[in-house]
Design a protein around this motif. Structure first.
Motif, PDB file in Angstrom:
ATOM      1  N   ALA A 149     -36.351  31.871  58.315  1.00  0.00           N
ATOM      2  CA  ALA A 149     -36.918  31.260  59.329  1.00  0.00           C
ATOM      3  C   ALA A 149     -35.447  30.793  59.956  1.00  0.00           C
ATOM      4  O   ALA A 149     -34.924  30.806  61.028  1.00  0.00           O
ATOM      5  CB  ALA A 149     -37.729  30.303  59.936  1.00  0.00           C
ATOM      6  N   THR A 150     -35.040  29.332  58.979  1.00  0.00           N
ATOM      7  CA  THR A 150     -33.873  28.553  59.470  1.00  0.00           C
ATOM      8  C   THR A 150     -31.936  29.343  59.434  1.00  0.00           C
ATOM      9  O   THR A 150     -31.445  28.560  60.475  1.00  0.00           O
ATOM     10  CB  THR A 150     -34.178  27.558  58.750  1.00  0.00           C
ATOM     11  OG1 THR A 150     -35.402  26.680  59.012  1.00  0.00           O
ATOM     12  CG2 THR A 150     -32.286  26.449  59.141  1.00  0.00           C
ATOM     13  N   ASN A 151     -32.146  29.944  58.106  1.00  0.00           N
ATOM     14  CA  ASN A 151     -30.509  30.226  58.345  1.00  0.00           C
ATOM     15  C   ASN A 151     -30.939  31.952  58.727  1.00  0.00           C
ATOM     16  O   ASN A 151     -29.733  32.695  58.889  1.00  0.00           O
ATOM     17  CB  ASN A 151     -30.860  30.728  56.663  1.00  0.00           C
ATOM     18  CG  ASN A 151     -31.770  31.907  56.109  1.00  0.00           C
ATOM     19  OD1 ASN A 151     -32.030  32.520  55.813  1.00  0.00           O
ATOM     20  ND2 ASN A 151     -31.276  31.993  54.449  1.00  0.00           N
ATOM     21  N   LEU A 152     -32.318  32.970  59.486  1.00  0.00           N
ATOM     22  CA  LEU A 152     -31.948  33.766  60.010  1.00  0.00           C
ATOM     23  C   LEU A 152     -31.313  34.088  61.373  1.00  0.00           C
ATOM     24  O   LEU A 152     -30.317  35.113  61.207  1.00  0.00           O
ATOM     25  CB  LEU A 152     -32.950  34.554  60.205  1.00  0.00           C
ATOM     26  CG  LEU A 152     -33.540  36.167  61.856  1.00  0.00           C
ATOM     27  CD1 LEU A 152     -32.697  36.689  60.605  1.00  0.00           C
ATOM     28  CD2 LEU A 152     -35.248  36.212  62.327  1.00  0.00           C
TER      29      LEU A 152
ATOM     30  N   VAL B 273     -29.675  41.124  49.561  1.00  0.00           N
ATOM     31  CA  VAL B 273     -30.443  40.031  50.685  1.00  0.00           C
ATOM     32  C   VAL B 273     -32.160  40.561  50.165  1.00  0.00           C
ATOM     33  O   VAL B 273     -32.077  41.546  50.871  1.00  0.00           O
ATOM     34  CB  VAL B 273     -29.578  40.608  52.328  1.00  0.00           C
ATOM     35  CG1 VAL B 273     -30.755  39.410  53.514  1.00  0.00           C
ATOM     36  CG2 VAL B 273     -28.337  39.940  52.209  1.00  0.00           C
ATOM     37  N   ALA B 274     -33.225  39.578  50.803  1.00  0.00           N
ATOM     38  CA  ALA B 274     -34.014  39.969  51.259  1.00  0.00           C
ATOM     39  C   ALA B 274     -34.756  38.527  52.107  1.00  0.00           C
ATOM     40  O   ALA B 274     -34.525  37.489  51.908  1.00  0.00           O
ATOM     41  CB  ALA B 274     -34.882  40.090  50.090  1.00  0.00           C
TER      42      ALA B 274
ATOM     43  N   GLU C 191     -36.057  41.722  63.559  1.00  0.00           N
ATOM     44  CA  GLU C 191     -35.636  40.653  63.355  1.00  0.00           C
ATOM     45  C   GLU C 191     -34.170  41.217  62.543  1.00  0.00           C
ATOM     46  O   GLU C 191     -33.090  42.039  62.791  1.00  0.00           O
ATOM     47  CB  GLU C 191     -35.262  40.401  63.920  1.00  0.00           C
ATOM     48  CG  GLU C 191     -34.325  39.133  64.910  1.00  0.00           C
ATOM     49  CD  GLU C 191     -33.949  38.074  65.226  1.00  0.00           C
ATOM     50  OE1 GLU C 191     -34.834  37.096  65.160  1.00  0.00           O
ATOM     51  OE2 GLU C 191     -32.827  37.272  65.467  1.00  0.00           O
ATOM     52  N   MET C 192     -34.830  40.715  60.647  1.00  0.00           N
ATOM     53  CA  MET C 192     -33.745  40.870  59.984  1.00  0.00           C
ATOM     54  C   MET C 192     -33.562  42.458  59.316  1.00  0.00           C
ATOM     55  O   MET C 192     -32.294  42.300  59.150  1.00  0.00           O
ATOM     56  CB  MET C 192     -34.845  40.515  59.117  1.00  0.00           C
ATOM     57  CG  MET C 192     -33.952  40.057  57.453  1.00  0.00           C
ATOM     58  SD  MET C 192     -34.628  39.662  56.479  1.00  0.00           S
ATOM     59  CE  MET C 192     -36.265  40.521  55.798  1.00  0.00           C
TER      60      MET C 192
ATOM     61  N   GLY D 192     -34.087  44.472  49.839  1.00  0.00           N
ATOM     62  CA  GLY D 192     -35.194  44.608  49.204  1.00  0.00           C
ATOM     63  C   GLY D 192     -36.916  44.256  49.561  1.00  0.00           C
ATOM     64  O   GLY D 192     -36.488  42.827  50.729  1.00  0.00           O
ATOM     65  N   LEU D 193     -36.283  45.448  50.688  1.00  0.00           N
ATOM     66  CA  LEU D 193     -36.848  45.327  51.677  1.00  0.00           C
ATOM     67  C   LEU D 193     -38.145  46.712  51.924  1.00  0.00           C
ATOM     68  O   LEU D 193     -37.728  47.597  51.096  1.00  0.00           O
ATOM     69  CB  LEU D 193     -36.388  45.433  53.126  1.00  0.00           C
ATOM     70  CG  LEU D 193     -35.716  44.149  53.883  1.00  0.00           C
ATOM     71  CD1 LEU D 193     -34.936  44.299  55.211  1.00  0.00           C
ATOM     72  CD2 LEU D 193     -36.525  43.317  53.608  1.00  0.00           C
TER      73      LEU D 193
END
Lengths: 94, 300
Positions: free
Chosen positions: B101-104, B125-126, B149-150, B168-169
């Motif tokens: 949440a903090t670096n999104l 990125v994951a 959002e990511m 990796g989503l």
């Protein structure tokens, strides 16, 4: 172009069609077959029940730089490929 | 063999020994590190020993934020320098970013910084998964809307930086058909055996937080025998992926992304065939992409 048959796409698969391409999901094995943007455009038209002649006219208007006979051959090849995968049936109309 | 941590280079002799063994056995070797112990000399040493792939963790595009998050001054500088050292000697290096949440809010800027300013050849990125220490991390796990959002940001980034970002989503959010600029990783749970710091064996690092998922110990038993006989690995090799519960069982992509991270599914729902928790949460909030659903999902 064969005017004697109506084209019917298989409906028990999931067609996911977008402007830039798409894919078909096969429920029997969970596999996915990817479609190019042109293939997705053709599939969308066939799902609307448009005949091959109309699909060809659409392609001619979109790809004006490509000779008509080439587009017709490409369309027939694609329809044949769909038939081979069991995704398309031709039904006699006369 | 993937060597990861904590920070694996705190046990440098062990890492060097493992790399030597990999080279003798012809195994592909990768290492993930925070970069703090990766001087140019060490990077060269790792490459000489046959390291094929190096991942450097970087969470923020800003030194103060990254160092504060990591709780150590200078970590940002060390990570950037390590990426540059590895790139210089043509060692396959990626920046590895777990999104929380903090670096999104910094993800776009982070990708630009990583791929154009460092520049790293690639990044992975994951969304961070709630396993082990990550459950208590101060950055906060992503909620369903943040997960969406990511995915939206990554789709944009895939267009901006084609073929340079691996994700990796779940395929319901990004997939190779809709997002050809991204690369797609998977966890290969049916071919993975995790060895924990005490020699315990589990699926990846799951055994750290869930001791019931530890199925043996390499200090007391032949690893190959554990791999061959442990019920967990037999299940993962032969039955995992055939059927999933919850939203993954009703998703058209279940064959491809499976349930993304079976360890996370086990952690949250107690079953390796349970759904990927973020997907299940998306579904429960009515945010899961409808076109992906074949029918009404059963419970998780």
């Amino acid at each position: 172009m064969d005017a004697q048959s109506a084209l019917k796409l298989r409906e028990d698969v999931r067609w996911v069609l977008r402007d830039n391409g798409g894919f078909v999901y096969f429920p029997e094995d969970g596999k996915i077959e990817v479609l190019s943007s042109t293939a997705a455009r053709i599939a969308r038209s066939l799902l609307m029940g448009l005949p091959a002649e109309t699909v060809l006219e659409q392609l001619v208007s979109v790809y004006a730089e490509v000779p008509r006979h080439q587009l017709e051959a490409d369309l027939q090849d694609f329809l044949h490929a769909l038939e081979m995968k069991g995704l398309l049936a031709r039904r006699p109309t006369t | 063999m993937k060597i990861t941590g904590g920070e694996p280079l705190l046990e440098k002799r062990l890492v060097l020994g493992l790399l030597g063994a990999c080279r003798r056995l012809g195994l592909y070797a990768g290492l993930e590190s925070n970069g703090t112990l990766l001087s140019p000399k060490v990077v060269e040493q790792l490459k000489r020993l046959g390291l094929k792939e190096l991942g450097i963790s970087l969470d923020f595009p800003d030194p103060a934020l990254h160092d504060e998050f990591r709780g150590q001054t200078g970590v940002f500088r060390a990570a950037v320098d390590a990426v540059r050292s590895a790139s210089r000697i043509k060692l396959n290096v990626s920046v590895v970013t777990s999104v929380f949440a903090t670096n999104l809010p910094y993800l776009r800027r982070h990708a630009e910084f990583t791929l154009t300013e460092i520049p790293a050849p690639n990044m992975k990125v994951a969304g961070v998964v709630g396993l082990g220490r990550a459950r208590e991390m101060n950055g906060g796990l992503l909620g369903p809307r943040e997960y969406l959002e990511m995915a939206t940001i990554l789709r944009e980034l895939g267009r901006l930086f084609p073929d340079r970002i691996a994700v990796g989503l779940p395929w319901s959010l990004v997939n190779p058909m809709d997002d050809p600029g991204l690369s797609f990783g998977s966890c290969h749970a049916d071919g993975t055996m995790g060895i924990l710091p005490d020699g315990g064996v589990s699926l990846c690092g799951l055994g750290v937080s869930r001791p019931e998922a530890v199925v043996g110990n390499v200090l007391t038993r032949d690893p190959l025998a554990i791999w061959r006989d442990a019920e967990l690995f037999v299940y993962l090799r032969t039955r995992w992926g055939q059927e999933f519960s919850g939203v993954c069982g009703a998703c058209i992509f279940h064959r491809y992304c499976a349930n993304v991270c079976p360890a996370y599914a086990f952690e949250v729902y107690g079953s390796f065939s349970a759904p990927f928790p973020p997907c299940q949460h998306l579904f429960e909030e009515g945010l899961f992409p409808e076109y992906c659903l074949l029918d009404s999902p059963g419970g998780a």
